[in-house]
Write a protein that holds these residues in place. Structure first.
Motif, PDB file in Angstrom:
ATOM      1  N   PHE A  31      55.038 -23.616   2.551  1.00 10.19           N
ATOM      2  CA  PHE A  31      53.990 -22.750   2.000  1.00 10.19           C
ATOM      3  C   PHE A  31      54.402 -21.281   2.094  1.00 10.19           C
ATOM      4  O   PHE A  31      54.208 -20.505   1.149  1.00 10.19           O
ATOM      5  CB  PHE A  31      52.670 -22.957   2.758  1.00 10.19           C
ATOM      6  CG  PHE A  31      52.125 -24.352   2.691  1.00 10.19           C
ATOM      7  CD1 PHE A  31      52.354 -25.161   1.590  1.00 10.19           C
ATOM      8  CD2 PHE A  31      51.385 -24.874   3.744  1.00 10.19           C
ATOM      9  CE1 PHE A  31      51.847 -26.459   1.533  1.00 10.19           C
ATOM     10  CE2 PHE A  31      50.870 -26.156   3.697  1.00 10.19           C
ATOM     11  CZ  PHE A  31      51.104 -26.952   2.591  1.00 10.19           C
ATOM     12  N   GLU A  32      54.948 -20.912   3.222  1.00 11.41           N
ATOM     13  CA  GLU A  32      55.331 -19.508   3.428  1.00 11.41           C
ATOM     14  C   GLU A  32      56.450 -19.086   2.491  1.00 11.41           C
ATOM     15  O   GLU A  32      56.481 -17.931   2.039  1.00 11.41           O
ATOM     16  CB  GLU A  32      55.751 -19.314   4.888  1.00 11.41           C
ATOM     17  CG  GLU A  32      54.603 -19.474   5.874  1.00 11.41           C
ATOM     18  CD  GLU A  32      55.069 -19.536   7.326  1.00 11.41           C
ATOM     19  OE1 GLU A  32      56.294 -19.406   7.553  1.00 11.41           O
ATOM     20  OE2 GLU A  32      54.221 -19.724   8.216  1.00 11.41           O
ATOM     21  N   LYS A  33      57.352 -19.991   2.175  1.00 10.86           N
ATOM     22  CA  LYS A  33      58.538 -19.652   1.391  1.00 10.86           C
ATOM     23  C   LYS A  33      58.341 -19.840  -0.115  1.00 10.86           C
ATOM     24  O   LYS A  33      59.049 -19.215  -0.917  1.00 10.86           O
ATOM     25  CB  LYS A  33      59.733 -20.505   1.845  1.00 10.86           C
ATOM     26  CG  LYS A  33      60.197 -20.233   3.263  1.00 10.86           C
ATOM     27  CD  LYS A  33      60.867 -18.876   3.381  1.00 10.86           C
ATOM     28  CE  LYS A  33      61.460 -18.654   4.756  1.00 10.86           C
ATOM     29  NZ  LYS A  33      62.189 -17.356   4.844  1.00 10.86           N
ATOM     30  N   THR A  34      57.414 -20.690  -0.528  1.00 14.69           N
ATOM     31  CA  THR A  34      57.332 -21.042  -1.953  1.00 14.69           C
ATOM     32  C   THR A  34      55.936 -20.892  -2.538  1.00 14.69           C
ATOM     33  O   THR A  34      55.660 -21.423  -3.611  1.00 14.69           O
ATOM     34  CB  THR A  34      57.821 -22.487  -2.185  1.00 14.69           C
ATOM     35  OG1 THR A  34      56.932 -23.412  -1.517  1.00 14.69           O
ATOM     36  CG2 THR A  34      59.237 -22.696  -1.671  1.00 14.69           C
ATOM     37  N   ASN A  35      55.061 -20.185  -1.854  1.00 14.94           N
ATOM     38  CA  ASN A  35      53.730 -19.919  -2.400  1.00 14.94           C
ATOM     39  C   ASN A  35      53.809 -18.642  -3.228  1.00 14.94           C
ATOM     40  O   ASN A  35      53.759 -17.538  -2.695  1.00 14.94           O
ATOM     41  CB  ASN A  35      52.711 -19.764  -1.263  1.00 14.94           C
ATOM     42  CG  ASN A  35      51.292 -19.642  -1.787  1.00 14.94           C
ATOM     43  OD1 ASN A  35      50.832 -20.480  -2.568  1.00 14.94           O
ATOM     44  ND2 ASN A  35      50.596 -18.600  -1.374  1.00 14.94           N
ATOM     45  N   THR A  36      53.958 -18.789  -4.533  1.00 11.28           N
ATOM     46  CA  THR A  36      54.170 -17.637  -5.409  1.00 11.28           C
ATOM     47  C   THR A  36      52.986 -17.447  -6.344  1.00 11.28           C
ATOM     48  O   THR A  36      52.153 -18.342  -6.506  1.00 11.28           O
ATOM     49  CB  THR A  36      55.446 -17.828  -6.244  1.00 11.28           C
ATOM     50  OG1 THR A  36      55.267 -18.947  -7.131  1.00 11.28           O
ATOM     51  CG2 THR A  36      56.654 -18.081  -5.352  1.00 11.28           C
TER      52      THR A  36
END
Length: 284
Positions: free
Chosen positions: A227-232
């Protein structure tokens, strides 16, 4: 009250992963934005099936005249969380000709010889289609992180590659809807036991489910990191509490309705002299 309950806010706002989101803090038993009971939820699901079907048909119809819009629903979850029920009860109301469903299993030797997104790229929905990934490219950062099959540098590369891949889909006209169905460890135990007790469901049980269950905290950490890396902005995550299957189904239905509504779909206007065509039909 049956049949009268509705969401008190737009579900995509309530379920969207935002800054500071903590998976650990989300109650899998909760029903964010919905104060109805199971009977209400099941009735709401049925009431909105027609709207979902119409929007899907409009999406498909637009593509027949050059439209590029499409939807990609990414479903991720721990085993028994209800992905199959979502496909059956929500996607099952759509015209199957307009749905592309793909379930990604362990990669074949051929697939392993390419980059992890190679097999994913081949399955993206065409214009006018609703694509569903039952498990997805996220397996390659979840299970690989949990079992340390990829090192930190490779995982970071994959997070970046996923963001770029999803941005390409959005640029091609796709509305990307990413959903994690969140159940508790205790609920998973109950569902696994229910499978073993029901002859009609025993075929669904796999000893592999039990093996992965032992890594539960690691999977929760891997999801949090994803979530932190790919929540765009182009492809945000939504986390749906899923201990109550009926709530998970209406929540995903609502997310799909929102996604289709946001596409501002229109019925194509045929390039025809309608009066002439009516006359010709009358004469036929």
């Amino acid at each position: 009250m049956a049949g009268s309950a509705t969401f008190d806010d737009r579900p995509w706002k309530l379920l969207k992963v935002g800054k500071g989101f903590s998976l650990e803090s989300l109650d899998p038993d909760s029903t964010p934005g919905y104060d109805g009971d199971k009977a209400d939820g099941e009735q709401l699901l049925a009431e909105l099936d027609g709207k979902l079907t119409q929007l899907q048909e409009q999406l498909f119809a637009e593509s027949r005249t050059g439209g590029r819009k499409r939807v990609l629903l990414v479903l991720q979850a721990m085993d028994t969380a209800g992905k199959g029920g979502i496909v059956n009860h929500v996607m099952g109301q759509m015209n199957p000709q307009g749905v592309q469903l793909k379930s990604f299993k362990a990669p074949t030797p051929e697939e392993q010889s390419y980059d992890f997104l190679w097999r994913i790229e081949k399955e993206v929905p065409a214009a006018g289609m609703v694509g569903v990934f039952d498990r997805s490219h996220y397996e390659d950062v979840l299970i690989h992180r949990v079992h340390r099959w990829a090192d930190a540098e490779e995982l970071e590369r994959r997070y970046r590659a996923i963001n770029e891949f999803e941005a390409r889909q959005a640029a091609a006209g796709a509305k990307v809807v990413k959903v994690m169905l969140h159940i508790s460890r205790d609920e998973q135990k109950n569902r696994l036991l229910a499978r073993l007790d029901d002859p009609a469901k025993q075929w669904k049980y796999s000893s592999g489910d039990l093996k992965e269950r032992a890594f539960w905290p690691d999977y929760m950490d891997a999801y949090q990191k994803a979530f932190e890396k790919t929540n765009t902005e182009l492809a945000p995550w939504h986390v749906v509490p899923a201990n109550k299957k009926w709530y998970a189904r209406i929540a995903v239905q609502q997310l799909l309705l929102e996604a289709l509504d946001d596409l501002n779909l229109q019925w194509p206007v045929p390039d025809l002299d309608l009066d002439l065509e009516r006359e010709l039909v009358q004469r036929s």
